[in-house]
Scaffold this motif. Structure first.
Motif, short mmCIF file in Angstrom:
data_model
loop_
_atom_site.label_atom_id
_atom_site.label_comp_id
_atom_site.label_asym_id
_atom_site.label_seq_id
_atom_site.Cartn_x
_atom_site.Cartn_y
_atom_site.Cartn_z
N TYR A 1 0.93 -1.24 0.08
CA TYR A 1 0.17 -0.11 -0.05
C TYR A 1 0.82 1.12 -0.02
CZ TYR A 1 0.79 1.46 4.89
OH TYR A 1 1.34 1.78 5.86
N LYS A 2 2.02 1.26 0.57
CA LYS A 2 2.84 2.52 0.46
C LYS A 2 3.66 2.54 -0.51
CE LYS A 2 5.88 5.05 3.58
NZ LYS A 2 5.89 6.01 2.71
N GLN A 3 3.92 1.49 -1.16
CA GLN A 3 4.61 1.68 -2.54
C GLN A 3 3.66 2.17 -3.38
OE1 GLN A 3 6.65 -2.00 -4.35
NE2 GLN A 3 6.37 -3.00 -2.40
N ILE B 1 -10.29 1.76 -7.36
CA ILE B 1 -9.63 0.92 -6.60
C ILE B 1 -9.59 -0.51 -7.18
CG2 ILE B 1 -9.74 -0.18 -4.19
CD1 ILE B 1 -11.10 2.32 -3.23
N ARG B 2 -10.77 -1.04 -7.74
CA ARG B 2 -10.74 -2.08 -8.23
C ARG B 2 -10.02 -2.46 -9.43
NH1 ARG B 2 -13.77 -6.03 -6.77
NH2 ARG B 2 -15.45 -4.58 -5.78
N THR B 3 -9.82 -1.53 -10.60
CA THR B 3 -9.09 -1.41 -11.62
C THR B 3 -7.56 -1.38 -11.03
OG1 THR B 3 -10.97 -0.39 -12.92
CG2 THR B 3 -8.63 -0.17 -13.71
N LEU B 4 -7.18 -0.57 -10.27
CA LEU B 4 -5.91 -0.78 -10.07
C LEU B 4 -5.27 -1.97 -9.17
CD1 LEU B 4 -3.36 1.05 -10.07
CD2 LEU B 4 -3.62 2.19 -7.97
N ALA B 5 -6.29 -2.34 -8.26
CA ALA B 5 -5.96 -3.72 -7.65
C ALA B 5 -5.88 -4.79 -8.62
CB ALA B 5 -7.16 -4.33 -6.70
N GLU B 6 -6.68 -4.85 -9.84
CA GLU B 6 -6.45 -5.91 -10.85
C GLU B 6 -5.36 -5.57 -11.43
OE1 GLU B 6 -10.15 -5.59 -12.97
OE2 GLU B 6 -11.36 -6.60 -11.45
N ASP B 7 -5.23 -4.35 -11.95
CA ASP B 7 -3.66 -4.27 -12.96
C ASP B 7 -2.66 -4.26 -12.15
OD1 ASP B 7 -5.49 -2.96 -14.87
OD2 ASP B 7 -4.77 -0.91 -14.47
N LEU B 8 -2.42 -4.37 -10.71
CA LEU B 8 -1.44 -4.56 -9.94
C LEU B 8 -1.25 -5.91 -9.37
CD1 LEU B 8 -0.79 -1.10 -7.99
CD2 LEU B 8 0.19 -1.85 -9.97
N THR C 1 -5.99 -3.48 -0.23
CA THR C 1 -4.43 -2.83 -0.19
C THR C 1 -4.47 -1.44 -0.82
OG1 THR C 1 -3.26 -4.65 -0.21
CG2 THR C 1 -2.04 -3.06 -1.00
N VAL C 2 -5.14 -1.46 -2.14
CA VAL C 2 -5.50 -0.14 -3.03
C VAL C 2 -6.27 0.64 -2.01
CG1 VAL C 2 -6.25 1.00 -4.98
CG2 VAL C 2 -5.06 -1.34 -4.90
N ALA C 3 -7.31 0.30 -1.53
CA ALA C 3 -8.29 1.12 -0.71
C ALA C 3 -7.26 1.66 0.55
CB ALA C 3 -9.35 0.29 -0.06
N ARG C 4 -6.79 0.99 0.92
CA ARG C 4 -5.85 1.83 2.28
C ARG C 4 -4.85 2.84 1.63
NH1 ARG C 4 -1.72 -1.00 6.69
NH2 ARG C 4 -1.17 1.03 7.69
N ALA C 5 -4.44 2.47 0.53
CA ALA C 5 -3.31 3.54 -0.04
C ALA C 5 -4.21 4.83 -0.19
CB ALA C 5 -2.77 2.97 -1.14
#
Length: 137
Positions: free
Chosen positions: A18-20, A43-50, A56-60
């Motif tokens: 999440y920090k990265q 959030i969902r798109t970035l989580a899937e892409d990464l 994790t993305v939601a926390r970031a």
């Protein structure tokens, strides 16, 4: 407009994922690739892409919102608000100091770090080496 983000996370790093994500989004803003008003991926798109968990993305994103870097737009997603440049640079330098201190603790010689700095700063923006920085570590 939604910006396509071209970055990856390092799952082997000691830095939490999440920090990265936070740091890489801030870097994109700092370098001008993301500008105020630009949409960041959902959030969902970035989580899937990464290939990471949505939490994790939601926390970031929550932390970026708390810092005033992004803001939610109802029914639209998240947009870039602003980046505290001074705070960003100070945090980056602090991480650098911590890395140098770790290098010192494990016995890496100062001269080797200086050569590495010169090599990195001698690179062109596209990553290729400049003529004067062909010295190898």
């Amino acid at each position: 407009m939604v910006i396509i983000l071209w970055f990856k996370v390092d799952f082997n790093s000691h830095i939490p994922v999440y920090k990265q994500i936070k740091d890489k989004l801030k870097l994109l803003i700092h370098t001008g690739r993301l500008k105020p008003g630009d949409f960041v991926p959902s959030i969902r798109t970035l989580a899937e892409d990464l290939n990471v968990n949505v939490n994790t993305v939601a926390r970031a994103y929550r932390e970026l919102m708390a810092e005033g870097v992004i803001e939610p737009v109802r029914g639209e997603g998240y947009i870039v608000k602003k980046l505290d440049e001074k705070r960003f640079i100070e945090a980056t330098l602090q991480r650098f100091i911590e890395t140098i201190e770790e290098c010192k603790r494990v016995g890496i010689e100062q001269e080797k770090l200086v050569r590495l700095l010169k090599q990195i700063y001698g690179r062109r923006k596209n990553g290729s080496e400049c003529e004067e920085s062909d010295e190898k570590l």
